[in-house]
Design a protein around this motif. Structure first.
Motif, PDB file in Angstrom:
ATOM      1  N   ASN A   3       0.834  -1.187   0.000  1.00 32.85           N
ATOM      2  CA  ASN A   3       0.000   0.000   0.000  1.00 32.85           C
ATOM      3  C   ASN A   3       0.875   1.247   0.000  1.00 32.85           C
ATOM      4  O   ASN A   3       1.712   1.421   0.864  1.00 32.85           O
ATOM      5  CB  ASN A   3      -0.918   0.008   1.231  1.00 32.85           C
ATOM      6  N   PRO A   5       1.558   5.503   0.316  1.00 29.65           N
ATOM      7  CA  PRO A   5       1.081   6.440   1.327  1.00 29.65           C
ATOM      8  C   PRO A   5      -0.377   6.811   1.072  1.00 29.65           C
ATOM      9  O   PRO A   5      -0.811   6.906  -0.082  1.00 29.65           O
ATOM     10  CB  PRO A   5       1.978   7.674   1.132  1.00 29.65           C
ATOM     11  N   ILE A   6      -1.121   7.024   2.151  1.00 21.56           N
ATOM     12  CA  ILE A   6      -2.527   7.382   2.033  1.00 21.56           C
ATOM     13  C   ILE A   6      -2.636   8.866   1.686  1.00 21.56           C
ATOM     14  O   ILE A   6      -2.119   9.712   2.411  1.00 21.56           O
ATOM     15  CB  ILE A   6      -3.257   7.094   3.363  1.00 21.56           C
ATOM     16  N   ARG A   7      -3.300   9.188   0.577  1.00 22.84           N
ATOM     17  CA  ARG A   7      -3.459  10.591   0.177  1.00 22.84           C
ATOM     18  C   ARG A   7      -4.896  11.058   0.345  1.00 22.84           C
ATOM     19  O   ARG A   7      -5.162  12.214   0.566  1.00 22.84           O
ATOM     20  CB  ARG A   7      -3.025  10.788  -1.272  1.00 22.84           C
ATOM     21  N   HIS A   8      -5.842  10.112   0.188  1.00 24.47           N
ATOM     22  CA  HIS A   8      -7.261  10.483   0.269  1.00 24.47           C
ATOM     23  C   HIS A   8      -7.980   9.612   1.293  1.00 24.47           C
ATOM     24  O   HIS A   8      -7.582   8.483   1.552  1.00 24.47           O
ATOM     25  CB  HIS A   8      -7.933  10.338  -1.105  1.00 24.47           C
ATOM     26  N   CYS A   9      -9.040  10.177   1.833  1.00 22.21           N
ATOM     27  CA  CYS A   9      -9.853   9.508   2.846  1.00 22.21           C
ATOM     28  C   CYS A   9     -10.643   8.354   2.222  1.00 22.21           C
ATOM     29  O   CYS A   9     -11.325   8.549   1.218  1.00 22.21           O
ATOM     30  CB  CYS A   9     -10.794  10.536   3.474  1.00 22.21           C
ATOM     31  N   THR A  10     -10.562   7.155   2.832  1.00 25.02           N
ATOM     32  CA  THR A  10     -11.298   6.008   2.290  1.00 25.02           C
ATOM     33  C   THR A  10     -12.795   6.142   2.537  1.00 25.02           C
ATOM     34  O   THR A  10     -13.591   5.470   1.896  1.00 25.02           O
ATOM     35  CB  THR A  10     -10.824   4.688   2.927  1.00 25.02           C
ATOM     36  N   ALA A  11     -13.195   7.011   3.480  1.00 29.39           N
ATOM     37  CA  ALA A  11     -14.619   7.167   3.784  1.00 29.39           C
ATOM     38  C   ALA A  11     -15.303   8.166   2.850  1.00 29.39           C
ATOM     39  O   ALA A  11     -16.405   7.927   2.377  1.00 29.39           O
ATOM     40  CB  ALA A  11     -14.807   7.593   5.240  1.00 29.39           C
ATOM     41  N   GLY A  13     -13.227  10.458   0.471  1.00 28.09           N
ATOM     42  CA  GLY A  13     -12.450  10.828  -0.710  1.00 28.09           C
ATOM     43  C   GLY A  13     -11.697  12.140  -0.603  1.00 28.09           C
ATOM     44  O   GLY A  13     -10.911  12.476  -1.495  1.00 28.09           O
ATOM     45  N   ARG A  43       1.759  -6.217   8.257  1.00 27.64           N
ATOM     46  CA  ARG A  43       0.932  -7.303   7.736  1.00 27.64           C
ATOM     47  C   ARG A  43       1.616  -8.662   7.929  1.00 27.64           C
ATOM     48  O   ARG A  43       2.839  -8.748   8.034  1.00 27.64           O
ATOM     49  CB  ARG A  43       0.622  -7.043   6.263  1.00 27.64           C
TER      50      ARG A  43
ATOM     51  N   ILE B   6     -13.929   0.273   2.712  1.00 25.61           N
ATOM     52  CA  ILE B   6     -13.277   1.273   1.866  1.00 25.61           C
ATOM     53  C   ILE B   6     -14.275   1.763   0.816  1.00 25.61           C
ATOM     54  O   ILE B   6     -14.819   0.955   0.058  1.00 25.61           O
ATOM     55  CB  ILE B   6     -12.038   0.656   1.177  1.00 25.61           C
ATOM     56  N   ARG B   7     -14.521   3.068   0.778  1.00 24.50           N
ATOM     57  CA  ARG B   7     -15.457   3.619  -0.205  1.00 24.50           C
ATOM     58  C   ARG B   7     -14.736   4.434  -1.272  1.00 24.50           C
ATOM     59  O   ARG B   7     -15.212   4.561  -2.387  1.00 24.50           O
ATOM     60  CB  ARG B   7     -16.506   4.507   0.486  1.00 24.50           C
ATOM     61  N   HIS B   8     -13.589   5.023  -0.889  1.00 23.04           N
ATOM     62  CA  HIS B   8     -12.854   5.867  -1.832  1.00 23.04           C
ATOM     63  C   HIS B   8     -11.399   5.425  -1.931  1.00 23.04           C
ATOM     64  O   HIS B   8     -10.840   4.871  -0.991  1.00 23.04           O
ATOM     65  CB  HIS B   8     -12.930   7.338  -1.381  1.00 23.04           C
ATOM     66  N   CYS B   9     -10.811   5.715  -3.077  1.00 26.64           N
ATOM     67  CA  CYS B   9      -9.423   5.347  -3.367  1.00 26.64           C
ATOM     68  C   CYS B   9      -8.468   6.212  -2.544  1.00 26.64           C
ATOM     69  O   CYS B   9      -8.578   7.437  -2.550  1.00 26.64           O
ATOM     70  CB  CYS B   9      -9.174   5.548  -4.858  1.00 26.64           C
ATOM     71  N   THR B  10      -7.531   5.567  -1.831  1.00 26.78           N
ATOM     72  CA  THR B  10      -6.568   6.323  -1.016  1.00 26.78           C
ATOM     73  C   THR B  10      -5.558   7.072  -1.884  1.00 26.78           C
ATOM     74  O   THR B  10      -4.916   8.003  -1.419  1.00 26.78           O
ATOM     75  CB  THR B  10      -5.792   5.405  -0.062  1.00 26.78           C
ATOM     76  N   ALA B  11      -5.431   6.672  -3.137  1.00 27.06           N
ATOM     77  CA  ALA B  11      -4.458   7.333  -4.026  1.00 27.06           C
ATOM     78  C   ALA B  11      -5.049   8.573  -4.694  1.00 27.06           C
ATOM     79  O   ALA B  11      -4.400   9.615  -4.768  1.00 27.06           O
ATOM     80  CB  ALA B  11      -3.957   6.349  -5.086  1.00 27.06           C
ATOM     81  N   CYS B  12      -6.309   8.485  -5.164  1.00 24.65           N
ATOM     82  CA  CYS B  12      -6.871   9.606  -5.937  1.00 24.65           C
ATOM     83  C   CYS B  12      -8.217  10.106  -5.427  1.00 24.65           C
ATOM     84  O   CYS B  12      -8.703  11.145  -5.890  1.00 24.65           O
ATOM     85  CB  CYS B  12      -6.967   9.234  -7.425  1.00 24.65           C
ATOM     86  N   GLY B  13      -8.842   9.384  -4.511  1.00 28.61           N
ATOM     87  CA  GLY B  13     -10.099   9.859  -3.922  1.00 28.61           C
ATOM     88  C   GLY B  13     -11.361   9.444  -4.664  1.00 28.61           C
ATOM     89  O   GLY B  13     -12.469   9.686  -4.185  1.00 28.61           O
ATOM     90  N   HIS B  36      -5.571   1.782  -8.739  1.00 26.06           N
ATOM     91  CA  HIS B  36      -5.009   1.381  -7.451  1.00 26.06           C
ATOM     92  C   HIS B  36      -5.886   0.333  -6.777  1.00 26.06           C
ATOM     93  O   HIS B  36      -7.118   0.419  -6.800  1.00 26.06           O
ATOM     94  CB  HIS B  36      -4.866   2.614  -6.541  1.00 26.06           C
ATOM     95  N   GLN B  38      -6.602  -1.345  -3.100  1.00 22.28           N
ATOM     96  CA  GLN B  38      -6.355  -1.174  -1.671  1.00 22.28           C
ATOM     97  C   GLN B  38      -6.632  -2.497  -0.954  1.00 22.28           C
ATOM     98  O   GLN B  38      -7.772  -2.946  -0.885  1.00 22.28           O
ATOM     99  CB  GLN B  38      -7.249  -0.057  -1.107  1.00 22.28           C
ATOM    100  N   TYR B  39      -5.560  -3.127  -0.427  1.00 20.63           N
ATOM    101  CA  TYR B  39      -5.707  -4.407   0.257  1.00 20.63           C
ATOM    102  C   TYR B  39      -6.047  -4.206   1.722  1.00 20.63           C
ATOM    103  O   TYR B  39      -5.647  -3.221   2.329  1.00 20.63           O
ATOM    104  CB  TYR B  39      -4.414  -5.216   0.134  1.00 20.63           C
TER     105      TYR B  39
END
Ligand SMILES: [Zn+2]
Ligand SMILES: [Zn+2]
Lengths: 180, 180
Positions: A3, A5-11, A13, A43, B6-13, B36, B38-39
């Motif tokens: 994975n 680095p986290i750039r956007h919120c998974t909840a 965006g 992990r 996970i609802r949104h992509c951590t790379a681009c949102g 991307h 996300q695991y």
């Protein structure tokens, strides 16, 4: 399967910021828009040392990293499975082999990768195997024939060294160690 | 510290979809916009059984879940640390205590929580402790005084049962078990 680095919120965006949340002691990916905190943790890699008599079954990797090098069947532990069930699954997927598990053998902290390895001893239920999609070849090796210079990972090489030493000594014990 | 779906992509949102990627066998959070994946994987809880003679140090939880119940010092393993270092850190944070680790004692798959617990045996370096922010109280218990009905987690209760049985028997062995 790394994975980034986290750039956007998974909840929601929105872009996250890294800051130390209240009551916490280290920076986390915090969403300023919805407040969600996305945690990151090491992990687990789960695998088996599949034995047939004095021999051990190794897989030649058909994937990166370490394409073409030899390894024990092992892979990322998945949601919903135990370490044992994951180890059996990886042995089936990568080596096409069935084993009876004989107990936890090695627990290894691989610090540069943020991974914890679990290797179980396993007894092949029959002398039968088949290279899976992630393997170029699967083969039994006596200790004297192990391709030490072509082992894919230090965790695997150090586990095999301990395993054959224990096999020679006539008793197995659990090994816990770190790779820095 | 639970990650929601996970609802949104951590790379681009962008919103993700769950599908089985090529060459994979189970659904993952895949981003249709940037590709991307996300695991998600089980997480490790690392802790200590802090001993002082025949007694064990327990912490009364000042946080949810299981506020007010007793537990062993333990918490999520963090990026950049080994299981041992994490176990020592949690003992310091929750019990204000320093221990010398005496080896891995229990490895527990807690399947409903997608967690793997690691408990180490530890010897308190001195009879000194202090409730941390996450503890209401910290106290030594002889086996006869353990508040079995007020232990916070099954993993902790089952580890303590095995620990005291081994203590009575006069030798410790590693325990690996699942909680379904
Ligand atoms: Zn958000
Ligand atoms: Zn994306």
């Amino acid at each position: 399967m790394h994975n980034p680095p986290i750039r956007h919120c998974t909840a929601c965006g929105s872009p996250v910021i890294y800051r130390v949340p209240e009551g916490d002691s280290r920076p986390r990916a915090v969403c300023p828009a919805c407040g969600h905190i996305q945690y990151e943790n090491p992990r687990n890699i789960v695998g088996v040392i599949p034995a047939w008599g004095q021999q051990v079954l190794l897989c030649k990797r058909a994937i990166e990293p370490r394409y073409g090098l030899w390894t024990l069947p092992a892979g990322f532990m998945e949601i919903g499975e135990s370490t044992e069930v994951g180890a059996l699954r990886e042995t089936r997927e990568e080596a096409g082999a069935e084993v009876a598990l004989k107990g936890l053998y090695a627990v290894i902290n691989v610090l540069p990768a943020n991974q914890v390895y679990f290797f179980y001893r396993g007894q092949l239920t029959q002398p039968q195997w088949q290279a899976g999609e992630e393997s170029l070849d699967v083969q039994l090796f006596h200790e004297a024939d192990i391709p030490w210079e072509q082992i894919a990972f230090r965790s695997v090489a150090q586990t095999l060294q301990r395993y054959f030493a224990d096999l020679r000594a006539g008793h197995f014990q659990i090994h816990t160690f770190d790779i820095a």
